[in-house]
Design a protein around this motif. Structure first.
Motif, PDB file in Angstrom:
ATOM      1  N   ALA A 176       1.152  -1.287  -0.251  1.00  0.00           N
ATOM      2  CA  ALA A 176      -0.027  -0.163   0.217  1.00  0.00           C
ATOM      3  C   ALA A 176       0.927   0.599   0.165  1.00  0.00           C
ATOM      4  CB  ALA A 176      -0.900  -0.163   0.885  1.00  0.00           C
ATOM      5  N   ILE A 177       0.840   1.705  -1.399  1.00  0.00           N
ATOM      6  CA  ILE A 177       1.629   3.172  -1.508  1.00  0.00           C
ATOM      7  C   ILE A 177       1.013   4.347  -1.297  1.00  0.00           C
ATOM      8  CG2 ILE A 177       3.066   3.937  -2.390  1.00  0.00           C
ATOM      9  CD1 ILE A 177       4.263   1.645  -3.933  1.00  0.00           C
ATOM     10  N   SER A 178       0.444   4.584  -2.028  1.00  0.00           N
ATOM     11  CA  SER A 178      -1.370   5.591  -1.996  1.00  0.00           C
ATOM     12  C   SER A 178      -1.418   5.529  -1.440  1.00  0.00           C
ATOM     13  CB  SER A 178      -1.798   5.404  -3.083  1.00  0.00           C
ATOM     14  OG  SER A 178      -2.274   4.824  -3.150  1.00  0.00           O
ATOM     15  N   ASP A 179      -2.490   6.891  -0.683  1.00  0.00           N
ATOM     16  CA  ASP A 179      -3.205   7.314   0.436  1.00  0.00           C
ATOM     17  C   ASP A 179      -5.198   6.216   0.606  1.00  0.00           C
ATOM     18  OD1 ASP A 179      -1.103   8.551   1.713  1.00  0.00           O
ATOM     19  OD2 ASP A 179      -2.632  10.679   0.751  1.00  0.00           O
ATOM     20  N   LYS A 180      -4.851   6.125  -0.530  1.00  0.00           N
ATOM     21  CA  LYS A 180      -5.916   5.361  -1.069  1.00  0.00           C
ATOM     22  C   LYS A 180      -5.444   4.183  -0.542  1.00  0.00           C
ATOM     23  CE  LYS A 180      -9.173   4.204  -5.232  1.00  0.00           C
ATOM     24  NZ  LYS A 180      -9.909   4.169  -6.750  1.00  0.00           N
ATOM     25  N   GLU A 181      -4.893   3.494  -1.391  1.00  0.00           N
ATOM     26  CA  GLU A 181      -4.203   2.087  -0.879  1.00  0.00           C
ATOM     27  C   GLU A 181      -4.764   1.463   0.373  1.00  0.00           C
ATOM     28  OE1 GLU A 181      -1.631   1.477  -5.255  1.00  0.00           O
ATOM     29  OE2 GLU A 181      -0.921   2.131  -3.187  1.00  0.00           O
ATOM     30  N   TRP A 182      -3.868   2.366   1.499  1.00  0.00           N
ATOM     31  CA  TRP A 182      -3.702   2.581   2.794  1.00  0.00           C
ATOM     32  C   TRP A 182      -4.890   2.501   3.255  1.00  0.00           C
ATOM     33  CZ3 TRP A 182      -1.079   0.687   6.557  1.00  0.00           C
ATOM     34  CH2 TRP A 182      -1.086   1.322   7.590  1.00  0.00           C
ATOM     35  N   VAL A 183      -5.858   3.241   3.060  1.00  0.00           N
ATOM     36  CA  VAL A 183      -7.495   3.186   3.603  1.00  0.00           C
ATOM     37  C   VAL A 183      -7.929   2.047   3.518  1.00  0.00           C
ATOM     38  CG1 VAL A 183     -10.017   4.258   3.823  1.00  0.00           C
ATOM     39  CG2 VAL A 183      -7.329   5.963   3.065  1.00  0.00           C
ATOM     40  N   GLY A 184      -7.964   1.226   2.199  1.00  0.00           N
ATOM     41  CA  GLY A 184      -8.270   0.644   1.556  1.00  0.00           C
ATOM     42  C   GLY A 184      -7.707  -0.866   2.415  1.00  0.00           C
ATOM     43  N   LEU A 185      -7.186  -1.143   2.246  1.00  0.00           N
ATOM     44  CA  LEU A 185      -5.920  -1.644   4.166  1.00  0.00           C
ATOM     45  C   LEU A 185      -6.444  -2.288   4.977  1.00  0.00           C
ATOM     46  CD1 LEU A 185      -3.426  -3.745   4.210  1.00  0.00           C
ATOM     47  CD2 LEU A 185      -2.303  -2.008   4.176  1.00  0.00           C
ATOM     48  N   CYS A 186      -6.816  -0.531   5.427  1.00  0.00           N
ATOM     49  CA  CYS A 186      -7.128  -0.537   7.191  1.00  0.00           C
ATOM     50  C   CYS A 186      -8.217  -1.363   6.648  1.00  0.00           C
ATOM     51  CB  CYS A 186      -7.153   0.865   7.641  1.00  0.00           C
ATOM     52  SG  CYS A 186      -5.442   1.796   7.243  1.00  0.00           S
ATOM     53  N   ARG A 187      -9.301  -1.121   6.088  1.00  0.00           N
ATOM     54  CA  ARG A 187     -10.831  -1.114   5.734  1.00  0.00           C
ATOM     55  C   ARG A 187     -10.647  -2.448   5.910  1.00  0.00           C
ATOM     56  NH1 ARG A 187     -12.666   4.080   3.010  1.00  0.00           N
ATOM     57  NH2 ARG A 187     -13.460   5.615   4.460  1.00  0.00           N
ATOM     58  N   ALA A 188      -9.611  -3.486   4.315  1.00  0.00           N
ATOM     59  CA  ALA A 188      -9.526  -4.906   4.465  1.00  0.00           C
ATOM     60  C   ALA A 188      -9.236  -5.813   5.378  1.00  0.00           C
ATOM     61  CB  ALA A 188      -9.111  -4.572   3.418  1.00  0.00           C
ATOM     62  N   MET A 189      -8.597  -4.989   6.645  1.00  0.00           N
ATOM     63  CA  MET A 189      -8.574  -5.545   7.716  1.00  0.00           C
ATOM     64  C   MET A 189      -8.130  -5.792   8.701  1.00  0.00           C
ATOM     65  SD  MET A 189      -3.748  -5.030   7.580  1.00  0.00           S
ATOM     66  CE  MET A 189      -4.459  -2.526   8.227  1.00  0.00           C
ATOM     67  N   GLY A 190     -10.026  -4.589   8.605  1.00  0.00           N
ATOM     68  CA  GLY A 190     -10.909  -4.485  10.035  1.00  0.00           C
ATOM     69  C   GLY A 190     -10.339  -3.378  10.713  1.00  0.00           C
ATOM     70  N   ARG A 191      -8.595  -2.346  10.597  1.00  0.00           N
ATOM     71  CA  ARG A 191      -8.060  -1.674  11.391  1.00  0.00           C
ATOM     72  C   ARG A 191      -8.734  -0.087  10.560  1.00  0.00           C
ATOM     73  NH1 ARG A 191      -4.799  -3.306  15.112  1.00  0.00           N
ATOM     74  NH2 ARG A 191      -5.218  -1.237  15.386  1.00  0.00           N
ATOM     75  N   ALA A 192     -10.067   0.760  10.047  1.00  0.00           N
ATOM     76  CA  ALA A 192     -10.455   1.309  10.276  1.00  0.00           C
ATOM     77  C   ALA A 192      -9.350   2.487  10.509  1.00  0.00           C
ATOM     78  CB  ALA A 192     -11.578   1.734  10.485  1.00  0.00           C
ATOM     79  N   ASP A 193      -9.258   2.008  11.856  1.00  0.00           N
ATOM     80  CA  ASP A 193      -9.030   3.138  13.325  1.00  0.00           C
ATOM     81  C   ASP A 193      -6.910   3.270  12.883  1.00  0.00           C
ATOM     82  OD1 ASP A 193      -8.135   0.267  13.744  1.00  0.00           O
ATOM     83  OD2 ASP A 193      -6.622   1.033  15.304  1.00  0.00           O
ATOM     84  N   LEU A 194      -6.678   2.657  11.534  1.00  0.00           N
ATOM     85  CA  LEU A 194      -4.901   3.087  11.477  1.00  0.00           C
ATOM     86  C   LEU A 194      -5.620   4.045  10.630  1.00  0.00           C
ATOM     87  CD1 LEU A 194      -4.089  -0.499  11.501  1.00  0.00           C
ATOM     88  CD2 LEU A 194      -3.547   1.364  13.294  1.00  0.00           C
TER      89      LEU A 194
END
Length: 396
Positions: free
Chosen positions: A249-267
């Motif tokens: 996850a390099i871009s901000d969009k990818e990081w947001v997607g990763l956090c949501r996919a992992m169930g860690r939206a708090d990150l």
């Protein structure tokens, strides 16, 4: 363009005389052969050393990959009559490729200057370990030597112990082969414009330094602002409950997607990871958090969730699993040929596809000297008349 040239590929009609051995040279001419060139492999009567490195005499998987579709001529270049046959081949060739140690081609009488004098349109390719001159020029060089000299082993260092590590692949040989094939292609294009051949020189060391520079040399690229090239202990492979995956996850969009996919939206709003720069600064901590989450999940649903959020990811496939991967199957990359001496052998087709050319079928690698008589007949030479002063034949 003839139908034969369309079938053979963009280098249909190009003839390469190849006296290279081992990996870098044969692989480079093999790339051009896959794209349609007629490659005549000239070997000593004992054969390319790679023939002897497997369980079956005369053929190894590595030899097949580098030399498939070529024609083999066996010549003892210590003998004058055999050298004259090689000159006949060079005079009619478009490309001559050699990877002798510096000075050997000249001692044998096949210098670039003499070859270009006899064939002004020739592309003469010289591949060496570290270059044609300099303090290391006479060194015997294989892939690990250049991994050590080029900084590649340092780039792979264990971040906890600092111990350099080799990549367990002959990456230097293969990268050199790609650079050499590209350079020959450029020289052939230049010849089509100017009508003139030229000497192309490439060393494994130069090729690997150029290859490393984009990322591995970034910490020391800015003069006066060199940094310690420390590596994170994490290697971007994450264990799951039933396998391994890689996630990026390099871009901000990818990081947001990763956090949501992992169930860690708090990150998402965590200041340590709020920007690409902060995520890089805190890279080790970020990767450890990802591993903590994904290690508890099953691979298939995890990848499905990551894909749904458009996050770059993939399962870490074992080599035997490649043959059943749906994308590999769709691309029809891996094909099976019947190789004399080995039986059915898997091969990866040429990576490039050309809209104006049908793919060249993958064919087997030649036996040692398999095409000697045919090629000599093409030159108008009777092979039975060639012998060295001792009476022993200098061809096989």
């Amino acid at each position: 363009m003839t139908n034969d040239m369309q079938q053979n590929g963009p280098f249909g009609g190009i003839r390469i005389v190849d006296v290279t051995s081992v990996i870098s040279g044969p692989c480079s001419t093999g790339i051009l052969g896959d794209q349609g060139a007629d490659v005549i492999k000239v070997e000593p009567p004992t054969g390319d050393i790679m023939r002897a490195r497997g369980k079956v005499a005369g053929f190894t998987p590595a030899f097949v990959s580098c030399n498939r579709g070529k024609r083999s001529v066996a010549l003892d270049l210590k003998d004058g009559s055999a050298r004259e046959i090689l000159w006949r081949l060079i005079e009619e060739a478009d490309v001559f490729a050699q990877n002798f140690r510096p000075g050997v081609a000249e001692r044998l009488g096949f210098s670039a200057e003499e070859a270009l004098r006899r064939n002004p349109g020739l592309i003469y390719l010289s591949i060496s370990g570290v270059g044609p001159s300099g303090p290391y020029a006479k060194k015997r060089v294989y892939d690990p030597v250049v991994q050590a000299l080029s900084g590649l082993a340092d780039m792979q260092s264990d971040p906890l112990t600092g111990r350099p590590k080799m990549i367990r692949s002959v990456v230097v040989d293969k990268i050199t082969a790609v650079y050499a094939a590209q350079a020959v292609s450029a020289a052939l294009y230049n010849r089509s414009v100017t009508g003139k051949g030229q000497h192309v020189e490439i060393s494994m060391l130069d090729a690997m330094l150029n290859f490393n520079w984009v990322d591995g040399m970034a910490p020391v690229a800015v003069v006066g602002q060199e940094e310690d090239a420390s590596n994170t202990p994490h290697d971007m492979i994450f264990p799951t409950a039933d396998g391994f995956v890689t996630v990026g996850a390099i871009s901000d969009k990818e990081w947001v997607g990763l956090c949501r996919a992992m169930g860690r939206a708090d990150l998402i709003d965590d200041p340590r990871f709020a920007t690409p720069s902060q995520r890089e600064i805190n890279r080790q901590e970020r990767l450890e958090l990802i591993e903590e989450v994904v290690s508890t999940q099953q691979t298939a649903p995890l990848l499905a969730s990551l894909e749904a959020h458009d996050v770059p990811c993939a399962p870490v496939l074992r080599r035997r699993q490649l043959f059943d991967d749906p994308q590999v199957l769709h691309n029809d990359v891996v094909q099976v040929i019947n190789q004399q001496g080995l039986g059915p052998v898997r091969q990866a087709r040429s990576a490039a596809r050309f809209s104006n050319h049908k793919p060249k079928p993958i064919t087997q690698a030649p036996a040692l000297g398999e095409h000697t008589k045919n090629i000599l007949n093409e030159l108008g030479v009777n092979p039975d008349t060639i012998a060295n002063p001792s009476g022993k034949k200098s061809i096989a």
